[in-house]
Design a protein around this motif. Structure first.
Motif, PDB file in Angstrom:
ATOM      1  N   ARG A  91       0.947  -1.209   0.061  1.00  0.00           N
ATOM      2  CA  ARG A  91      -0.141   0.025  -0.059  1.00  0.00           C
ATOM      3  C   ARG A  91       0.944   1.186   0.123  1.00  0.00           C
ATOM      4  NH1 ARG A  91      -0.604   2.471   4.952  1.00  0.00           N
ATOM      5  NH2 ARG A  91       0.122   1.046   7.010  1.00  0.00           N
ATOM      6  N   VAL A  92       0.327   2.582  -0.553  1.00  0.00           N
ATOM      7  CA  VAL A  92       1.015   3.491  -0.339  1.00  0.00           C
ATOM      8  C   VAL A  92       0.660   4.337   0.660  1.00  0.00           C
ATOM      9  CG1 VAL A  92       1.352   5.549  -1.972  1.00  0.00           C
ATOM     10  CG2 VAL A  92       0.896   3.494  -3.135  1.00  0.00           C
ATOM     11  N   THR A  93       1.634   5.030   1.167  1.00  0.00           N
ATOM     12  CA  THR A  93       1.472   5.985   2.427  1.00  0.00           C
ATOM     13  C   THR A  93       0.946   7.379   1.807  1.00  0.00           C
ATOM     14  OG1 THR A  93       3.721   6.793   2.562  1.00  0.00           O
ATOM     15  CG2 THR A  93       3.210   4.765   4.031  1.00  0.00           C
ATOM     16  N   GLY A  94       0.613   8.210   2.697  1.00  0.00           N
ATOM     17  CA  GLY A  94       0.462   9.337   2.359  1.00  0.00           C
ATOM     18  C   GLY A  94       1.342  10.365   1.712  1.00  0.00           C
ATOM     19  N   THR A  95       2.778  10.029   2.313  1.00  0.00           N
ATOM     20  CA  THR A  95       3.825  10.634   1.440  1.00  0.00           C
ATOM     21  C   THR A  95       4.319  10.071   0.311  1.00  0.00           C
ATOM     22  OG1 THR A  95       5.213   9.574   3.201  1.00  0.00           O
ATOM     23  CG2 THR A  95       4.546  11.739   3.715  1.00  0.00           C
ATOM     24  N   GLY A  96       3.621   8.891   0.144  1.00  0.00           N
ATOM     25  CA  GLY A  96       4.099   8.142  -1.278  1.00  0.00           C
ATOM     26  C   GLY A  96       5.095   7.097  -0.874  1.00  0.00           C
ATOM     27  N   LYS A  97       5.371   6.948   0.067  1.00  0.00           N
ATOM     28  CA  LYS A  97       6.155   5.593   0.403  1.00  0.00           C
ATOM     29  C   LYS A  97       5.473   4.409   0.135  1.00  0.00           C
ATOM     30  CE  LYS A  97       9.041   8.043   3.716  1.00  0.00           C
ATOM     31  NZ  LYS A  97       9.468   7.998   5.244  1.00  0.00           N
ATOM     32  N   LEU A  98       6.047   3.217  -0.138  1.00  0.00           N
ATOM     33  CA  LEU A  98       5.273   1.875  -0.480  1.00  0.00           C
ATOM     34  C   LEU A  98       5.602   1.069   0.968  1.00  0.00           C
ATOM     35  CD1 LEU A  98       6.122   1.149  -4.104  1.00  0.00           C
ATOM     36  CD2 LEU A  98       4.234   2.101  -3.168  1.00  0.00           C
ATOM     37  N   VAL A  99       4.523   0.629   1.621  1.00  0.00           N
ATOM     38  CA  VAL A  99       4.799  -0.238   2.581  1.00  0.00           C
ATOM     39  C   VAL A  99       4.118  -1.770   2.660  1.00  0.00           C
ATOM     40  CG1 VAL A  99       5.031   1.493   4.348  1.00  0.00           C
ATOM     41  CG2 VAL A  99       2.786   0.792   3.823  1.00  0.00           C
ATOM     42  N   ALA A 100       4.830  -2.575   2.826  1.00  0.00           N
ATOM     43  CA  ALA A 100       4.148  -3.944   3.004  1.00  0.00           C
ATOM     44  C   ALA A 100       4.468  -4.796   4.529  1.00  0.00           C
ATOM     45  CB  ALA A 100       5.016  -4.718   1.905  1.00  0.00           C
TER      46      ALA A 100
END
Length: 64
Positions: free
Chosen positions: A15-24
């Protein structure tokens, strides 16, 4: 030109965070916890930011 399709397998895992980072989610965190140490279970709980090396490939799969 046809639309790009989102890779649904990747979309369910990243998923994409509010700042545009990708997390898993961390790997090895689904079953067989009996033989894993408590410290290992704590370490693999929660999410982590994907490495910069994976970002470009994953964004392409997600259609970003």
């Amino acid at each position: 030109m046809p639309k790009n399709k989102t890779h649904k397998g990747a979309a369910k895992r990243i998923r994409v965070t509010g700042t545009g980072k990708l997390v898993a989610e961390h790997t090895n965190n689904q079953h067989k916890f009996e033989h894993k140490s408590s410290s290992r279970k704590r370490r693999i709980s929660g999410t982590e930011v994907l490495s910069p090396a994976d970002n470009s490939r994953m964004k392409k799969l997600l259609g970003l």
